[in-house]
Enzyme design. Sequence first.
Site, mmCIF file in Angstrom:
data_model
loop_
_atom_site.group_PDB
_atom_site.id
_atom_site.type_symbol
_atom_site.label_atom_id
_atom_site.label_comp_id
_atom_site.label_asym_id
_atom_site.label_seq_id
_atom_site.Cartn_x
_atom_site.Cartn_y
_atom_site.Cartn_z
ATOM 1 C CG ASP A 131 4.212 -17.933 -17.100
ATOM 2 O OD1 ASP A 131 3.573 -18.261 -16.091
ATOM 3 O OD2 ASP A 131 3.686 -17.761 -18.204
ATOM 4 C CD GLU A 165 -1.933 -20.397 -16.372
ATOM 5 O OE1 GLU A 165 -2.473 -19.290 -16.550
ATOM 6 O OE2 GLU A 165 -0.870 -20.726 -16.954
ATOM 7 C CD GLU A 166 1.555 -21.090 -19.379
ATOM 8 O OE1 GLU A 166 0.816 -20.527 -20.208
ATOM 9 O OE2 GLU A 166 2.379 -20.480 -18.686
#
Length: 380
Positions: A131, A165-166
């Site tokens: 990820d 994004e995280e």
Amino acid sequence: MKLLLLPSLLLLSHWVIANQFTNPQVPIREAQISTPLLRLHKALIEIESISGNEHEVGKHLVSYLESHNFTVETQDVPAVASDQRPRRNVLAWKGKQRKTRTLLTSHMDVVPPYWPYKREGDEIWGRGSVDAKGSLATQIIAFEELYAAGGISEGDVALLFVVGEEQFGDGMKKANDLGMSWDTVIFGEPTEMKLASGHKGITGLQITAKGKAGHSGYPHLGKNANAMLIPALHALLNVDLPWSEKYGNTTLNIGRVEGGVAANVIAEDAKATIAIRIADGPPEVVQKIVLDTIQKAGEELDVTFTAGYGPVFINSDVEGFETIVVNYGTDIPNLEGDHKRYLYGPGSILLAHSDHEHISVSDLESAVEGYKALIKHSLK
């Protein structure tokens, strides 16, 4: 001596050739570390890029893409903290035509803490291996291989790699300022190489309690913030939240609880942060249920909600792919536009965000072919 030397050389050459394929100490698979895909994946993992610290990985991506004859454009994204270096989204395409029909996109940031790269046989370990540097590397290689083979041309496909994004999705939200639109956007996240047909929505909240400090031997002279907070948390763990056939139950995770300073001091402050994965309806419906539940707990608590979204529909109309529904969030809702959207990538989300995050070489190689198939489908 010349007559003796030639047979010796022949014997030596036969030994080298034979041992190249039969020596059990040198597995053939190890030679594949030199492939462009595995070199790129390794380089990305070796650069620590926890959210907010994406400067170096972005720099590496620009260098890589430019060296492979991409036209590259960067977009500054505000730093999360004042002491952090600038970070940039990276947009790339072939030739002079910035406008393309299809976009491949993933994120370059990872969650903490950093875990270094490690290779164990067919497995590659390290933070971001799944990820989402697995998706990022395979997207690039799929593009390059298709372009080299004449399967795509200038104006067909672009790449967009974003920061943040995280955490807050601020990289993709900023990408809306690029003034771009596409017919199809293929998002890269770990989906076990299946096409996701949708993912749950999300909302978050923080509950804060303010008490009165004092000596624990005289609790009647103070007010314990922890004791104010705990009944509300217990009630939330038992509340009925919306569900749906497709996405199952809405789930609530009490991710962090803080309160007090010592066992013999009445806690003056306490707070809890919570993430809710929404299976049905808009965030406002879930937020009202949560707020009503907290108020019924009978304590004076402050509640602050973060912005959220409901369940997200994703296209999955490509033959040859299994489909899956995922519970995690993505950048899909953060990118504005009227485009088809696909979600696909190598690796399992069950291994992401963990101290045992890893991916197989074979999955990476298969994902390259999967992305090629999705690109070809998008251009029909």
